[in-house]
Design a protein around this motif. Sequence first.
Motif, PDB file in Angstrom:
ATOM      1  N   GLY A  58      40.045  82.734  70.756  1.00  0.00           N
ATOM      2  CA  GLY A  58      39.183  82.877  69.579  1.00  0.00           C
ATOM      3  C   GLY A  58      39.948  83.102  68.297  1.00  0.00           C
ATOM      4  O   GLY A  58      39.479  82.770  67.210  1.00  0.00           O
ATOM      5  N   VAL A  59      41.163  83.678  68.418  1.00  0.00           N
ATOM      6  CA  VAL A  59      41.982  84.002  67.248  1.00  0.00           C
ATOM      7  C   VAL A  59      43.435  83.693  67.582  1.00  0.00           C
ATOM      8  O   VAL A  59      43.895  83.994  68.686  1.00  0.00           O
ATOM      9  N   LEU A  60      44.153  83.114  66.623  1.00  0.00           N
ATOM     10  CA  LEU A  60      45.596  82.927  66.731  1.00  0.00           C
ATOM     11  C   LEU A  60      46.256  83.741  65.636  1.00  0.00           C
ATOM     12  O   LEU A  60      45.892  83.626  64.461  1.00  0.00           O
ATOM     13  N   ILE A  61      47.231  84.558  66.020  1.00  0.00           N
ATOM     14  CA  ILE A  61      48.043  85.312  65.055  1.00  0.00           C
ATOM     15  C   ILE A  61      49.445  84.723  65.103  1.00  0.00           C
ATOM     16  O   ILE A  61      50.038  84.594  66.173  1.00  0.00           O
ATOM     17  N   THR A  62      49.971  84.349  63.932  1.00  0.00           N
ATOM     18  CA  THR A  62      51.292  83.730  63.845  1.00  0.00           C
ATOM     19  C   THR A  62      51.932  84.049  62.500  1.00  0.00           C
ATOM     20  O   THR A  62      51.273  84.566  61.602  1.00  0.00           O
ATOM     21  N   GLY A  63      53.209  83.703  62.378  1.00  0.00           N
ATOM     22  CA  GLY A  63      53.886  83.864  61.098  1.00  0.00           C
ATOM     23  C   GLY A  63      53.482  82.755  60.144  1.00  0.00           C
ATOM     24  O   GLY A  63      52.953  82.979  59.073  1.00  0.00           O
ATOM     25  N   GLY A  64      53.701  81.513  60.549  1.00  0.00           N
ATOM     26  CA  GLY A  64      53.373  80.378  59.700  1.00  0.00           C
ATOM     27  C   GLY A  64      53.100  79.157  60.547  1.00  0.00           C
ATOM     28  O   GLY A  64      53.464  79.106  61.712  1.00  0.00           O
ATOM     29  N   LEU A  65      52.441  78.164  59.952  1.00  0.00           N
ATOM     30  CA  LEU A  65      52.157  76.917  60.635  1.00  0.00           C
ATOM     31  C   LEU A  65      51.722  75.875  59.631  1.00  0.00           C
ATOM     32  O   LEU A  65      51.384  76.202  58.492  1.00  0.00           O
ATOM     33  N   GLY A  66      51.758  74.637  60.036  1.00  0.00           N
ATOM     34  CA  GLY A  66      51.402  73.535  59.162  1.00  0.00           C
ATOM     35  C   GLY A  66      49.899  73.360  59.029  1.00  0.00           C
ATOM     36  O   GLY A  66      49.118  73.801  59.871  1.00  0.00           O
ATOM     37  N   GLU A  67      49.502  72.676  57.963  1.00  0.00           N
ATOM     38  CA  GLU A  67      48.084  72.465  57.679  1.00  0.00           C
ATOM     39  C   GLU A  67      47.395  71.663  58.774  1.00  0.00           C
ATOM     40  O   GLU A  67      46.236  71.927  59.103  1.00  0.00           O
ATOM     41  N   GLY A  68      48.089  70.697  59.361  1.00  0.00           N
ATOM     42  CA  GLY A  68      47.495  69.913  60.444  1.00  0.00           C
ATOM     43  C   GLY A  68      47.119  70.791  61.628  1.00  0.00           C
ATOM     44  O   GLY A  68      46.046  70.636  62.221  1.00  0.00           O
ATOM     45  N   ALA A  69      47.998  71.717  61.982  1.00  0.00           N
ATOM     46  CA  ALA A  69      47.711  72.637  63.086  1.00  0.00           C
ATOM     47  C   ALA A  69      46.539  73.548  62.727  1.00  0.00           C
ATOM     48  O   ALA A  69      45.668  73.794  63.560  1.00  0.00           O
ATOM     49  N   VAL A  70      46.506  74.029  61.484  1.00  0.00           N
ATOM     50  CA  VAL A  70      45.393  74.882  61.043  1.00  0.00           C
ATOM     51  C   VAL A  70      44.077  74.128  61.217  1.00  0.00           C
ATOM     52  O   VAL A  70      43.108  74.657  61.776  1.00  0.00           O
ATOM     53  N   GLN A  71      44.033  72.898  60.762  1.00  0.00           N
ATOM     54  CA  GLN A  71      42.807  72.101  60.850  1.00  0.00           C
ATOM     55  C   GLN A  71      42.375  71.883  62.294  1.00  0.00           C
ATOM     56  O   GLN A  71      41.191  72.005  62.619  1.00  0.00           O
ATOM     57  N   LYS A  72      43.327  71.569  63.182  1.00  0.00           N
ATOM     58  CA  LYS A  72      42.994  71.349  64.590  1.00  0.00           C
ATOM     59  C   LYS A  72      42.498  72.633  65.250  1.00  0.00           C
ATOM     60  O   LYS A  72      41.538  72.608  66.023  1.00  0.00           O
ATOM     61  N   LEU A  73      43.157  73.740  64.960  1.00  0.00           N
ATOM     62  CA  LEU A  73      42.748  75.015  65.544  1.00  0.00           C
ATOM     63  C   LEU A  73      41.360  75.418  65.064  1.00  0.00           C
ATOM     64  O   LEU A  73      40.504  75.802  65.863  1.00  0.00           O
ATOM     65  N   GLU A  74      41.137  75.321  63.752  1.00  0.00           N
ATOM     66  CA  GLU A  74      39.838  75.702  63.204  1.00  0.00           C
ATOM     67  C   GLU A  74      38.732  74.775  63.710  1.00  0.00           C
ATOM     68  O   GLU A  74      37.629  75.237  63.998  1.00  0.00           O
ATOM     69  N   ALA A  75      39.029  73.483  63.853  1.00  0.00           N
ATOM     70  CA  ALA A  75      38.041  72.541  64.393  1.00  0.00           C
ATOM     71  C   ALA A  75      37.698  72.898  65.840  1.00  0.00           C
ATOM     72  O   ALA A  75      36.582  72.634  66.299  1.00  0.00           O
ATOM     73  N   GLY A  76      38.628  73.523  66.544  1.00  0.00           N
ATOM     74  CA  GLY A  76      38.408  73.958  67.919  1.00  0.00           C
ATOM     75  C   GLY A  76      37.811  75.345  68.019  1.00  0.00           C
ATOM     76  O   GLY A  76      37.719  75.909  69.112  1.00  0.00           O
ATOM     77  N   GLY A  77      37.418  75.917  66.870  1.00  0.00           N
ATOM     78  CA  GLY A  77      36.765  77.227  66.870  1.00  0.00           C
ATOM     79  C   GLY A  77      37.699  78.414  66.884  1.00  0.00           C
ATOM     80  O   GLY A  77      37.277  79.536  67.176  1.00  0.00           O
TER      81      GLY A  77
END
Length: 131
Positions: A58-77
Motif C-alpha cells: 500500500g505504501v513505498l518508502i524510499t530515498g528517490g526514484l524516477g517519475e516513470g516508477a512513481v506513475q506506475k506505482l501510483e497507478a497500481g494503488g
Amino acid sequence: MKIAVACIGEEISMHFGHSEVFKVFEGTKDSFQETKTIHSPGHGKGSLPQLLIKEKVGVLITGGLGEGAVQKLEAGGIEVVRGAEGAPADAVNEYLLGNLQSRGEACKGHHDHSHDHGSGEHGCHGQGGCR
C-alpha cells in the motif's frame, strides 16, 4: 496495510531502482513488525513497480526514484513516500505516526535510462539521493 521500504543493506536506498531488497512491514502506529523481505529482481524497466503491486503493497518508502516508477506505482494503488533515509523501521514508525511526508521531486530522465546517474552530492547516488 503493507508498507515496503526500499533498502540497501540495513539502510533506506537512496535510489529505488538500485535497491537490494524491500523490507515489508505490517501493523499500526501502536504495533508493527517486519513481515517479509522481498529480494529485488534487478533494475529492469517496470519490474520493481510490478513486483510491489503484485505483493499488494500500500505504501513505498524510499530515498528517490524516477517519475516513470512513481506513475506506475501510483497507478497500481501504491502511495509513494520519497526523501526518506536511515533505518527502515524508524521510517515506518514515523510514517505511521504521521510524521513522514514525501519530499523532493522524482529523479529526472529515468524514463529511458540513457542518462548518466552521476555521483557525488548532486547525482542520483550521492548523499541526497534523488530529492
